[in-house]
Motif scaffolding. Structure first.
Motif, PDB file in Angstrom:
ATOM      1  N   CYS A  27     107.549  78.745  60.927  1.00  0.00           N
ATOM      2  CA  CYS A  27     108.383  79.774  59.872  1.00  0.00           C
ATOM      3  C   CYS A  27     107.675  81.266  59.999  1.00  0.00           C
TER       4      CYS A  27
ATOM      5  N   CYS B 274     113.419  75.886  57.671  1.00  0.00           N
ATOM      6  CA  CYS B 274     111.976  75.635  56.576  1.00  0.00           C
ATOM      7  C   CYS B 274     112.416  75.249  55.629  1.00  0.00           C
TER       8      CYS B 274
ATOM      9  N   CYS C  98     106.659  81.954  56.238  1.00  0.00           N
ATOM     10  CA  CYS C  98     105.494  81.360  55.353  1.00  0.00           C
ATOM     11  C   CYS C  98     104.590  80.696  56.088  1.00  0.00           C
TER      12      CYS C  98
ATOM     13  N   CYS D  71     110.443  77.517  52.409  1.00  0.00           N
ATOM     14  CA  CYS D  71     110.868  78.960  52.055  1.00  0.00           C
ATOM     15  C   CYS D  71     112.681  78.977  52.133  1.00  0.00           C
TER      16      CYS D  71
HETATM   17 ZN   LIG Z   1     109.106  79.303  54.982  1.00  0.00          ZN
END
Ligand SMILES: [Zn+2]
Lengths: 393, 137
Positions: free
Chosen positions: B31, B45, B34, B48
Motif C-alpha cells: 500500500c 489495502c 500506509c 487504510c
Molecule cells: Zn494502506
C-alpha cells in the motif's frame, strides 16, 4: 434462547454400502442412501420438499463429489420448494446449515441432505490424471500452493499439524490413539471398511505420508453415500424416530479464509466456530455424551477435543492419554463407528449418521452405555470448520 | 525424473509475484498509503482502504513457521522426499508464502529456520523457492 436451529430436527438417516470399490454407480449409492433415509423418517418421496448437498456435482474425475442435486432430484422425481448446494460454507456441514435456514424461513419442511463420495473407484482410474494435467494451469486460491507439489490435502494440511505439534508438544503415541480408537470401534461396526484391529506397533510401522502424518492418520477413500432428513421440529413430533433437534450450530468465519494465510495455523479455523456454538445453547462440554469428531486426519480430531472445550488448549495429548477416556466405555466416547479413519471417508456425514445411530440406541455392539442424549459433531480443514450439537428430547 | 510444477494462471493482481524473479526480485503488493504488505495481492489495502498499491521488492528473507517433509510419491516420476513450508516474511509476519525449501537435506529443515528466496524459472514464470540462509551471512 430460541435460536432457529432448535426448531429443526434430524428425522431419518440412510447410508449406502460403504466400500473400497462399489458395484454400482455413485448415483446408485446416492439413491440407496436417500431412499433409506426417507423411509427411516417415516416419509414418502412426495413428503420431501427440499434438497441440499455439499459441495454439489463436480464430476472432475477425483470422485470427490460426482452426484449433485439435479441428478438425484431427477432420479427420485422429487418435487421441491427449495434446493441448494454450496461449497463455500462452514465446512461440509454447510448443507445442513443452509437447510436450517430454509426450514426456518418456511421454504421447506422436510429437507433431504446427502453427501456422496466415489473416491475409491476414482483413485483406481483417473486419480493421478486429476492431480496434474500437463499444461493446465491452476486458478483460484490454490494457485499459491499448486506449484509446490501439493497434490493432496495430506501434504498441504500437514503444515497445520506440524505447527500444532510444535506448539503443543503432543507425542506421536498420543496421536496414534485416535487411529487405534477408531479401528477398535470399527471392529464392532459391520459397515466399516477396515475392521482388523491395529496395535501401536502397527501404527508406527505405517508409512509416513508427509510429516507428521502417517498413513493411519489419514482417512480412507471410499465409495458411498450418506443421507439425512432434516425436518421442522413440529413435523418431527409426528414421525417415528425420537425427536432429536439441532441444539446449536457454529458456522462463522472470523479468520482469514485462506489455506495459505490462515491466521490460526495450529488450531485451524475451529475455536471461534465452537465459541459461537456454545453461545447458542445452555449446554456445556460436560453435557456431551458422545462426540463424533471429524477425522479426515487424526489431528483434526485432536484439534476438536480442545476447540470444543473437552480439554484445555494444547492438552489434548494428555487428555487422550492411553485412550481409555475416548473409548466406547470412556467418559467421552469419540468416533464410535470407527470414524473416517476406519469406517471410511464420508466427510463428516458418516459421523452425523453415527450420532443419530447412538442417540437412537441403534448401536448394537458399539452402543454407548447410559442412554446418550447429546452428541457433538464437527468438520474441519484449515480455514473450514463447522460444528453442531444434536440433542434428543 | 521429475514432475513439472503445476503453474498458476496469473492475472493483473498476481502476475508480479510470479514474474519478479526474472529480475531477482520477490515482489509483494504494498500500500502506498500506509506501507502495509497485501498478500495475496488484491489492489485494496485492508488497513487504510487505499486502492493505491504497487508491487514492492522485499528482502526475500523469511522464517519458516511450519514445514512438512512429503514422503509419498503421488505420481510416478515425483522425486521424494521434499519439503513444503509456510514462511513468514521478515518485513511483515502476517504475509505467509507457501513454498518448497530447497538446497538442503529435508530432515534438517525446522520451524523457526531463517530462509532466503531464490527463483526457478518454469515456462514464463519464476517460482519463488526458499533455502536456508547460510551461516555468517
Ligand atoms: Zn494502506
Amino acid at each position: 434462547m430460541n435460536y432457529p436451529e432448535k426448531q429443526t430436527a434430524i428425522t431419518g438417516i440412510g447410508q449406502s454400502k460403504i466400500s473400497r470399490g462399489a458395484d454400482k454407480s455413485a448415483l446408485g449409492l446416492s439413491i440407496d442412501a436417500a431412499m433409506q433415509a426417507i423411509a427411516d423418517a417415516g416419509l414418502k418421496r412426495s413428503d420431501i420438499d427440499g434438497m441440499a448437498t455439499w459441495p454439489g456435482d463436480r464430476s472432475d474425475g477425483s470422485g470427490f463429489s460426482d452426484v449433485g442435486i439435479p441428478a438425484l432430484q431427477d432420479a427420485l422425481r422429487i418435487e421441491v420448494n427449495w434446493y441448494s448446494n454450496c461449497s463455500e460454507t462452514a465446512g461440509q456441514f454447510g448443507a445442513i446449515f443452509n437447510a436450517i435456514g430454509a426450514i426456518s424461513a418456511g421454504l421447506a419442511r422436510h429437507v433431504l441432505i446427502f453427501r456422496t463420495m466415489y473416491e475409491a473407484t476414482a483413485r483406481k482410474t483417473a486419480f493421478a490424471n486429476a492431480l496434474n494435467v500437463p499444461g493446465q494451469r491452476v486458478r483460484g486460491g490454490f494457485q499459491w500452493y499448486a506449484p509446490y507439489h501439493t497434490y493432496a490435502a495430506s501434504t498441504q494440511q500437514a503444515l497445520y499439524f506440524a505447527r500444532y505439534v510444535h506448539e503443543s508438544g503432543i507425542k506421536p503415541e498420543q496421536v496414534a490413539r485416535i487411529a487405534l480408537n477408531g479401528r477398535r470401534n470399527a471392529g464392532l461396526n459391520p459397515a466399516a471398511v477396515y475392521r482388523t484391529p491395529i496395535t501401536m506397533d502397527d501404527y508406527f510401522a505405517s508409512p509416513i505420508i508427509s510429516t507428521p502424518l502417517r498413513l493411519f492418520d489419514c482417512d480412507v477413500p471410499i465409495d458411498g453415500s450418506t443421507a439425512i432428513i432434516l425436518s421442522h421440529i413440529d413435523a418431527a413430533r409426528d414421525l417415528p424416530n425420537p425427536v432429536t433437534r439441532i441444539e446449536a450450530v457454529g458456522s462463522n468465519m472470523r479468520y482469514r479464509n485462506s489455506w495459505t494465510q490462515l491466521d490460526a495455523l495450529a488450531t485451524q479455523g475451529q475455536p471461534k466456530v465452537a465459541e459461537m456454538m456454545w453461545n447458542r445453547t445452555d449446554l456445556t462440554p460436560g453435557d456431551v455424551d458422545v462426540a463424533e469428531l471429524y477425522d479426515g486426519f487424526s489431528y483434526h480430531t485432536i484439534n476438536w477435543l480442545e476447540n470444543f472445550g473437552f480439554c484445555k488448549r494444547f492438552e489434548a495429548g494428555d487428555f487422550i492419554g492411553d485412550g481409555s477416556r475416548i473409548a466406547l466405555e470412556g467418559e467421552l466416547p469419540i468416533n464410535t463407528n470407527g470414524g473416517a479413519l476406519s469406517a471410511g471417508r464420508m466427510h463428516a456425514y458418516g459421523q452425523v449418521h453415527e450420532a443419530c445411530t447412538q442417540l437412537w440406541g441403534r448401536g448394537d455392539a458399539r452402543q454407548v452405555k447410559g442412554d446418550p442424549r447429546v452428541a457433538a459433531l464437527s468438520t474441519a480443514g484449515g480455514p473450514l470448520a463447522g460444528c453442531f450439537l444434536l440433542a434428543r428430547e | 525424473m521429475s514432475v513439472p510444477r503445476p503453474l498458476p494462471v496469473t492475472d493483473r493482481d498476481s502476475a508480479a509475484y510470479w514474474t519478479g524473479g526474472a529480475n531477482g526480485q520477490l515482489l509483494i503488493e504494498r500500500c502506498n498509503g500506509c506501507a502495509y504488505l497485501i498478500h495475496p495481492p488484491t489492489g485494496f489495502c485492508p488497513v487504510c482502504e487505499s486502492r493505491d498499491t504497487a508491487p514492492h521488492a522485499v528482502s526475500g528473507r523469511a522464517s519458516i513457521i511450519s514445514c512438512t517433509v512429503n514422503h509419498k510419491q503421488w505420481m510416478p516420476d515425483l522425486p521424494v522426499p521434499y519439503v513444503l513450508a509456510l514462511v513468514a516474511l521478515d518485513e511483515q509476519a502476517d504475509v505467509l508464502l507457501a513454498t518448497n525449501i530447497v538446497d538442503c537435506a529435508p530432515e534438517t529443515v525446522f520451524i523457526g529456520m531463517k530462509v532466503q528466496v531464490r527463483f526457478e524459472q518454469n515456462e514464463d514464470l519464476w517460482v519463488p523457492l526458499f533455502a536456508p540462509v547460510e551461516s555468517g551471512k
